[in-house]
Design a protein around this motif. Structure first.
Motif, PDB file in Angstrom:
ATOM      1  N   VAL A 198      -3.462  15.324   6.306  1.00 61.44           N
ATOM      2  CA  VAL A 198      -2.339  14.423   6.027  1.00 61.44           C
ATOM      3  C   VAL A 198      -2.062  13.521   7.225  1.00 61.44           C
ATOM      4  O   VAL A 198      -1.838  12.320   7.067  1.00 61.44           O
ATOM      5  CB  VAL A 198      -1.079  15.231   5.628  1.00 61.44           C
ATOM      6  CG1 VAL A 198       0.127  14.316   5.490  1.00 61.44           C
ATOM      7  CG2 VAL A 198      -1.328  15.993   4.343  1.00 61.44           C
ATOM      8  N   ILE A 199      -2.128  14.091   8.423  1.00 59.65           N
ATOM      9  CA  ILE A 199      -1.914  13.288   9.636  1.00 59.65           C
ATOM     10  C   ILE A 199      -2.977  12.209   9.754  1.00 59.65           C
ATOM     11  O   ILE A 199      -2.668  11.036   9.996  1.00 59.65           O
ATOM     12  CB  ILE A 199      -1.880  14.183  10.882  1.00 59.65           C
ATOM     13  CG1 ILE A 199      -0.632  15.069  10.850  1.00 59.65           C
ATOM     14  CG2 ILE A 199      -1.918  13.334  12.160  1.00 59.65           C
ATOM     15  CD1 ILE A 199      -0.623  16.163  11.902  1.00 59.65           C
ATOM     16  N   ALA A 200      -4.244  12.573   9.562  1.00 62.58           N
ATOM     17  CA  ALA A 200      -5.329  11.588   9.651  1.00 62.58           C
ATOM     18  C   ALA A 200      -5.182  10.504   8.590  1.00 62.58           C
ATOM     19  O   ALA A 200      -5.385   9.311   8.872  1.00 62.58           O
ATOM     20  CB  ALA A 200      -6.680  12.292   9.517  1.00 62.58           C
ATOM     21  N   ALA A 201      -4.814  10.886   7.374  1.00 57.20           N
ATOM     22  CA  ALA A 201      -4.632   9.901   6.304  1.00 57.20           C
ATOM     23  C   ALA A 201      -3.457   8.979   6.614  1.00 57.20           C
ATOM     24  O   ALA A 201      -3.514   7.773   6.351  1.00 57.20           O
ATOM     25  CB  ALA A 201      -4.405  10.608   4.967  1.00 57.20           C
ATOM     26  N   THR A 202      -2.397   9.528   7.205  1.00 54.79           N
ATOM     27  CA  THR A 202      -1.227   8.718   7.559  1.00 54.79           C
ATOM     28  C   THR A 202      -1.567   7.718   8.652  1.00 54.79           C
ATOM     29  O   THR A 202      -1.205   6.535   8.558  1.00 54.79           O
ATOM     30  CB  THR A 202      -0.065   9.620   8.006  1.00 54.79           C
ATOM     31  OG1 THR A 202       0.250  10.525   6.940  1.00 54.79           O
ATOM     32  CG2 THR A 202       1.160   8.811   8.363  1.00 54.79           C
ATOM     33  N   VAL A 203      -2.286   8.158   9.673  1.00 56.41           N
ATOM     34  CA  VAL A 203      -2.689   7.255  10.751  1.00 56.41           C
ATOM     35  C   VAL A 203      -3.586   6.151  10.205  1.00 56.41           C
ATOM     36  O   VAL A 203      -3.396   4.977  10.511  1.00 56.41           O
ATOM     37  CB  VAL A 203      -3.390   8.040  11.891  1.00 56.41           C
ATOM     38  CG1 VAL A 203      -4.039   7.097  12.889  1.00 56.41           C
ATOM     39  CG2 VAL A 203      -2.395   8.961  12.580  1.00 56.41           C
ATOM     40  N   ALA A 204      -4.567   6.514   9.380  1.00 52.51           N
ATOM     41  CA  ALA A 204      -5.454   5.513   8.784  1.00 52.51           C
ATOM     42  C   ALA A 204      -4.688   4.550   7.908  1.00 52.51           C
ATOM     43  O   ALA A 204      -4.925   3.344   7.924  1.00 52.51           O
ATOM     44  CB  ALA A 204      -6.560   6.207   7.986  1.00 52.51           C
ATOM     45  N   HIS A 205      -3.735   5.067   7.154  1.00 50.34           N
ATOM     46  CA  HIS A 205      -2.935   4.230   6.263  1.00 50.34           C
ATOM     47  C   HIS A 205      -2.096   3.236   7.068  1.00 50.34           C
ATOM     48  O   HIS A 205      -2.042   2.046   6.748  1.00 50.34           O
ATOM     49  CB  HIS A 205      -2.030   5.119   5.405  1.00 50.34           C
ATOM     50  CG  HIS A 205      -1.204   4.383   4.431  1.00 50.34           C
ATOM     51  ND1 HIS A 205      -1.720   3.870   3.258  1.00 50.34           N
ATOM     52  CD2 HIS A 205       0.098   4.036   4.435  1.00 50.34           C
ATOM     53  CE1 HIS A 205      -0.760   3.265   2.582  1.00 50.34           C
ATOM     54  NE2 HIS A 205       0.364   3.337   3.283  1.00 50.34           N
ATOM     55  N   ALA A 258       0.844  -1.193   0.000  1.00 50.26           N
ATOM     56  CA  ALA A 258       0.000   0.000   0.000  1.00 50.26           C
ATOM     57  C   ALA A 258       0.878   1.242   0.000  1.00 50.26           C
ATOM     58  O   ALA A 258       1.907   1.292   0.660  1.00 50.26           O
ATOM     59  CB  ALA A 258      -0.898  -0.005   1.227  1.00 50.26           C
ATOM     60  N   LEU A 259       0.472   2.257  -0.760  1.00 48.17           N
ATOM     61  CA  LEU A 259       1.243   3.485  -0.852  1.00 48.17           C
ATOM     62  C   LEU A 259       0.356   4.684  -0.560  1.00 48.17           C
ATOM     63  O   LEU A 259      -0.755   4.782  -1.075  1.00 48.17           O
ATOM     64  CB  LEU A 259       1.836   3.625  -2.258  1.00 48.17           C
ATOM     65  CG  LEU A 259       2.657   4.882  -2.525  1.00 48.17           C
ATOM     66  CD1 LEU A 259       3.944   4.867  -1.704  1.00 48.17           C
ATOM     67  CD2 LEU A 259       2.983   4.997  -4.007  1.00 48.17           C
ATOM     68  N   ASP A 273      -2.673   2.209  10.032  1.00 48.55           N
ATOM     69  CA  ASP A 273      -3.581   1.324  10.763  1.00 48.55           C
ATOM     70  C   ASP A 273      -4.254   0.319   9.824  1.00 48.55           C
ATOM     71  O   ASP A 273      -4.879  -0.631  10.285  1.00 48.55           O
ATOM     72  CB  ASP A 273      -4.631   2.189  11.462  1.00 48.55           C
ATOM     73  CG  ASP A 273      -5.498   1.416  12.425  1.00 48.55           C
ATOM     74  OD1 ASP A 273      -4.977   0.494  13.087  1.00 48.55           O
ATOM     75  OD2 ASP A 273      -6.694   1.725  12.513  1.00 48.55           O
ATOM     76  N   GLY A 274      -4.156   0.551   8.538  1.00 51.02           N
ATOM     77  CA  GLY A 274      -4.789  -0.341   7.563  1.00 51.02           C
ATOM     78  C   GLY A 274      -6.262  -0.026   7.359  1.00 51.02           C
ATOM     79  O   GLY A 274      -6.992  -0.815   6.767  1.00 51.02           O
ATOM     80  N   SER A 275      -6.708   1.138   7.845  1.00 52.35           N
ATOM     81  CA  SER A 275      -8.104   1.529   7.682  1.00 52.35           C
ATOM     82  C   SER A 275      -8.378   1.898   6.221  1.00 52.35           C
ATOM     83  O   SER A 275      -7.467   2.334   5.517  1.00 52.35           O
ATOM     84  CB  SER A 275      -8.417   2.733   8.565  1.00 52.35           C
ATOM     85  OG  SER A 275      -8.201   2.425   9.915  1.00 52.35           O
ATOM     86  N   PRO A 276      -9.624   1.746   5.796  1.00 54.93           N
ATOM     87  CA  PRO A 276      -9.959   2.121   4.413  1.00 54.93           C
ATOM     88  C   PRO A 276      -9.747   3.611   4.185  1.00 54.93           C
ATOM     89  O   PRO A 276      -9.862   4.412   5.110  1.00 54.93           O
ATOM     90  CB  PRO A 276     -11.438   1.762   4.282  1.00 54.93           C
ATOM     91  CG  PRO A 276     -11.813   1.031   5.501  1.00 54.93           C
ATOM     92  CD  PRO A 276     -10.747   1.223   6.519  1.00 54.93           C
ATOM     93  N   ALA A 277      -9.468   3.968   2.961  1.00 52.09           N
ATOM     94  CA  ALA A 277      -9.317   5.384   2.598  1.00 52.09           C
ATOM     95  C   ALA A 277     -10.628   6.100   2.804  1.00 52.09           C
ATOM     96  O   ALA A 277     -11.703   5.540   2.596  1.00 52.09           O
ATOM     97  CB  ALA A 277      -8.867   5.494   1.145  1.00 52.09           C
ATOM     98  N   GLN A 278     -10.541   7.366   3.204  1.00 54.23           N
ATOM     99  CA  GLN A 278     -11.755   8.167   3.414  1.00 54.23           C
ATOM    100  C   GLN A 278     -11.866   9.238   2.379  1.00 54.23           C
ATOM    101  O   GLN A 278     -10.961   9.753   1.883  1.00 54.23           O
ATOM    102  CB  GLN A 278     -11.724   8.797   4.798  1.00 54.23           C
ATOM    103  CG  GLN A 278     -11.749   7.753   5.872  1.00 54.23           C
ATOM    104  CD  GLN A 278     -11.776   8.383   7.262  1.00 54.23           C
ATOM    105  OE1 GLN A 278     -11.963   9.569   7.411  1.00 54.23           O
ATOM    106  NE2 GLN A 278     -11.601   7.570   8.261  1.00 54.23           N
TER     107      GLN A 278
END
Length: 75
Positions: A61-68, A15-16, A70-75
Motif C-alpha cells: 500500500v505504501i509503494a502504491a501510494t508513493v507511485a500514485h 486519478a484515484l 508521484d504519477g508513476s504508472p500502476a504496477q
C-alpha cells in the motif's frame, strides 16, 4: 457504505487510488471493487490480514501510494 449513498461523484480527470483489506471488519471489501467499477482508471490495491488500520503500514500500500502521488504508472 456505498449502498447508503455516495458522498462523491467520479471525476475522470482525477486519478484515484483505493486500497482495501479482505479482513477489514468496518469496510466491506467489495466496496473497493464497486468504486473501481464506477471510477474509470482507479488503481486498486488489495491486501489480506491487515484489517482496518494496519493496511496503512503495509509495504504494498505504501509503494502504491508513493507511485500514485508521484504519477508513476500502476504496477
Amino acid at each position: 457504505a456505498l449502498k447508503a449513498g455516495q458522498a462523491w461523484q467520479p471525476d475522470p480527470e482525477t486519478a484515484l487510488l483505493t486500497a482495501y483489506d479482505d479482513d477489514d471488519p468496518m469496510v466491506h471489501p467489495e466496496d473497493g471493487n464497486a468504486i473501481a467499477a464506477l471510477w474509470p482508471g482507479t488503481r486498486l490495491v488489495r491486501t489480506s490480514g491487515c484489517g482496518h488500520n494496519r493496511i496503512l503500514g503495509d509495504s504494498t500500500v505504501i509503494a502504491a501510494t508513493v507511485a500514485h502521488m508521484d504519477g508513476s504508472p500502476a504496477q
